[in-house]
Write an enzyme that holds these catalytic residues in place. Structure first.
Site, PDB file in Angstrom:
ATOM      1  N   HIS A 146       0.807  -1.232   0.000  1.00  0.00           N
ATOM      2  CA  HIS A 146       0.000   0.000   0.000  1.00  0.00           C
ATOM      3  C   HIS A 146       0.838   1.280   0.000  1.00  0.00           C
ATOM      4  O   HIS A 146       0.551   2.224   0.736  1.00  0.00           O
ATOM      5  CB  HIS A 146      -0.958  -0.002   1.189  1.00  0.00           C
ATOM      6  CG  HIS A 146      -2.035  -1.057   1.137  1.00  0.00           C
ATOM      7  ND1 HIS A 146      -2.547  -1.563  -0.039  1.00  0.00           N
ATOM      8  CD2 HIS A 146      -2.687  -1.715   2.150  1.00  0.00           C
ATOM      9  CE1 HIS A 146      -3.476  -2.469   0.240  1.00  0.00           C
ATOM     10  NE2 HIS A 146      -3.584  -2.591   1.544  1.00  0.00           N
ATOM     11  N   HIS A 219      -9.601   2.064   0.527  1.00  0.00           N
ATOM     12  CA  HIS A 219      -9.547   0.928   1.448  1.00  0.00           C
ATOM     13  C   HIS A 219     -10.667   0.980   2.503  1.00  0.00           C
ATOM     14  O   HIS A 219     -10.422   0.721   3.678  1.00  0.00           O
ATOM     15  CB  HIS A 219      -8.176   0.905   2.114  1.00  0.00           C
ATOM     16  CG  HIS A 219      -7.711  -0.439   2.543  1.00  0.00           C
ATOM     17  ND1 HIS A 219      -8.363  -1.179   3.517  1.00  0.00           N
ATOM     18  CD2 HIS A 219      -6.668  -1.195   2.140  1.00  0.00           C
ATOM     19  CE1 HIS A 219      -7.705  -2.311   3.690  1.00  0.00           C
ATOM     20  NE2 HIS A 219      -6.677  -2.354   2.866  1.00  0.00           N
ATOM     21  N   GLU A 350     -11.646  -3.604  -2.859  1.00  0.00           N
ATOM     22  CA  GLU A 350     -10.699  -2.628  -3.393  1.00  0.00           C
ATOM     23  C   GLU A 350     -10.533  -2.841  -4.892  1.00  0.00           C
ATOM     24  O   GLU A 350      -9.979  -3.851  -5.322  1.00  0.00           O
ATOM     25  CB  GLU A 350      -9.343  -2.786  -2.705  1.00  0.00           C
ATOM     26  CG  GLU A 350      -9.390  -2.595  -1.209  1.00  0.00           C
ATOM     27  CD  GLU A 350      -8.217  -3.283  -0.524  1.00  0.00           C
ATOM     28  OE1 GLU A 350      -7.081  -2.813  -0.672  1.00  0.00           O
ATOM     29  OE2 GLU A 350      -8.438  -4.304   0.158  1.00  0.00           O
TER      30      GLU A 350
HETATM   31  C1  BGC Z   1      -4.517  -6.469   1.902  1.00  0.00           C
HETATM   32  C2  BGC Z   1      -4.359  -7.224   3.187  1.00  0.00           C
HETATM   33  C3  BGC Z   1      -3.943  -6.257   4.246  1.00  0.00           C
HETATM   34  C4  BGC Z   1      -5.009  -5.198   4.351  1.00  0.00           C
HETATM   35  C5  BGC Z   1      -4.744  -4.165   5.404  1.00  0.00           C
HETATM   36  C6  BGC Z   1      -5.562  -5.432   2.080  1.00  0.00           C
HETATM   37  O1  BGC Z   1      -5.701  -4.689   0.926  1.00  0.00           O
HETATM   38  O2  BGC Z   1      -4.832  -7.314   0.831  1.00  0.00           O
HETATM   39  O3  BGC Z   1      -3.419  -8.261   3.060  1.00  0.00           O
HETATM   40  O4  BGC Z   1      -3.771  -6.892   5.474  1.00  0.00           O
HETATM   41  O5  BGC Z   1      -5.145  -4.569   3.115  1.00  0.00           O
HETATM   42  O6  BGC Z   1      -3.482  -3.733   5.358  1.00  0.00           O
END
Ligand code: BGC
Length: 386
Positions: A146, A219, A350
């Site tokens: 991210h 998110h 997402e």
């Molecule tokens: C990911 C997860 C992660 C979460 C929060 C999601 O987009 O796929 O693996 O734990 O975000 O960070």
């Protein structure tokens, strides 16, 4: 995610928000009565929400003519709440979020945030582009997640508002060359719009001066029941995808596009999320390869909760969807009114390109070239069945 039984506090917050409007906000708001005890204004209002990195943080409230409210802060472009009526007309918040800035500064796992420069993981925190190796922060084991240590979810964006046809909040951020290891100055512009059809539309735009991977998403964690005491295991979900991208133990795609038919990943018809989640190690945290072709916006997923009657349809121009069932939530983080946020309390849908695309030549490219315009659109549309 707080049940809004206390309508008085809601009304007070709205009055506070309304009186804090500045020149940026449109004051030509129409009056709308949403129920007998509460009057809200359509349009967009703004309140002070603190400071970060020497910049002012605000909370914006977008209200449509159905009385649906979406609150967004320019810290991380975070959607802090999405308040809508259920099939009995009772309003509650259907996303995980907090009512002040401080808990967000403790880095909860990306609650409601804008994610960039790259949504999801890049293997071994590196990629090669035009013969150069770029090293990124390894903030998820050995992988990059991210956007790194200080992704777009942790910066203060410049904001402006408009309320012409619908309420819109536009957020801008310049991600400088070398930030988190990425090449190129990337000018990012994200517009959130709340329409009178109960759609939260998110338009992502970006331009660069040097080739760079870009994969922007939001998110938000949804629980359509509006109450974190319920898990999302009874929600039903349809994903219009015949394939998904299987992952290794560090959640990096293997590169294969695997058919969902006959597996726990088959959501081509609506399925109860809890019915097969036990067969998936750790829970769902995978990218689905959407059936849609090209860049047209199409409906790609529908989430429903029979207890509240709420339905959330997801439309996007993107080729992938990360469906994540809040597997790493463990009750440590509490809501603003003190309720533990447990595993499977909420889920993320997402819209994105596939994880680790910069290292997977077989996946659709995420490389933005100078002169090109990055433009993607995602719509979350809420409705209720009586
Ligand atoms: C990911 C997860 C992660 C979460 C929060 C999601 O987009 O796929 O693996 O734990 O975000 O960070």
């Amino acid at each position: 995610m707080k049940k809004l039984s206390n309508k008085l506090s809601m009304t007070l917050l709205i009055i506070l928000a309304s009186t804090s409007c500045d020149n940026n906000s449109n004051n030509n708001n129409k009056m709308t009565t949403t129920d007998s005890s509460q009057t809200t204004k359509t349009g967009i209002t703004k309140i002070d929400w603190g400071e970060h990195d020497g910049k002012k943080v605000h909370l914006y409230t977008l209200v449509n003519n159905k009385g649906t409210e979406v609150r967004i802060t320019n810290y991380g472009g975070i959607v802090t709440s999405f308040i809508s009526a259920d099939n009995n007309g009772n309003k509650s918040d259907i996303v995980l979020g907090f009512n002040s800035l401080d808990p967000y500064l403790q880095s909860p796992p990306y609650f409601g945030a804008l994610i960039g420069r790259y949504g999801n993981r890049i293997a071994d925190a590196k990629f090669t582009l035009d013969g150069n190796i770029y090293k990124l922060a390894a903030n998820n084991g050995k992988n990059h997640l991210h956007g790194g240590l200080k992704g777009f979810d942790k910066v203060v964006w410049d904001a402006s508002t408009s309320s012409d046809n619908a309420s819109s909040l536009t957020l801008k951020y310049l991600s400088k060359n070398g930030e988190e290891g990425y090449p190129g100055n990337l000018n990012v512009n994200v517009q959130y719009t709340l329409t009178d059809d109960n759609e939260l539309k998110i338009e992502y735009n970006a331009e660069t001066d040097k080739a760079t991977p870009v994969n922007l998403t939001n998110h938000s964690y949804f629980n359509l029941s509006g109450d974190v005491s319920n898990t999302i295991l009874d929600h039903t979900l349809m994903i219009d995808a015949d394939k998904y991208t299987p992952v290794d133990t560090t959640l990096i795609p293997t590169g294969e596009l695997k058919p969902v038919k006959g597996t726990s990943f088959d959501f081509t018809t609506a399925q109860k999320i809890g019915s097969r989640i036990g067969q998936v190690t750790g829970g769902y945290d995978h990218n689905w390869v959407l059936n849609k072709k090209g860049n047209e916006i199409q409906r790609i997923a529908t989430l429903s909760d029979s207890s509240s009657g709420r339905k959330l349809e997801v439309f996007t121009t993107e080729p992938g969807l990360q469906f994540y069932t809040g597997n790493f939530l463990d009750g440590t983080i509490k809501t603003s009114d003190g309720k533990p946020i447990n595993k499977n309390t909420a889920l993320c849908l997402e819209t994105q390109h596939f994880p680790d695309s910069p290292n997977k030549p077989g996946f659709p490219s995420t490389i933005l070239q100078p002169g090109q315009k990055y433009h993607t659109v995602t719509v979350y549309k809420l409705s209720v069945s009586k």
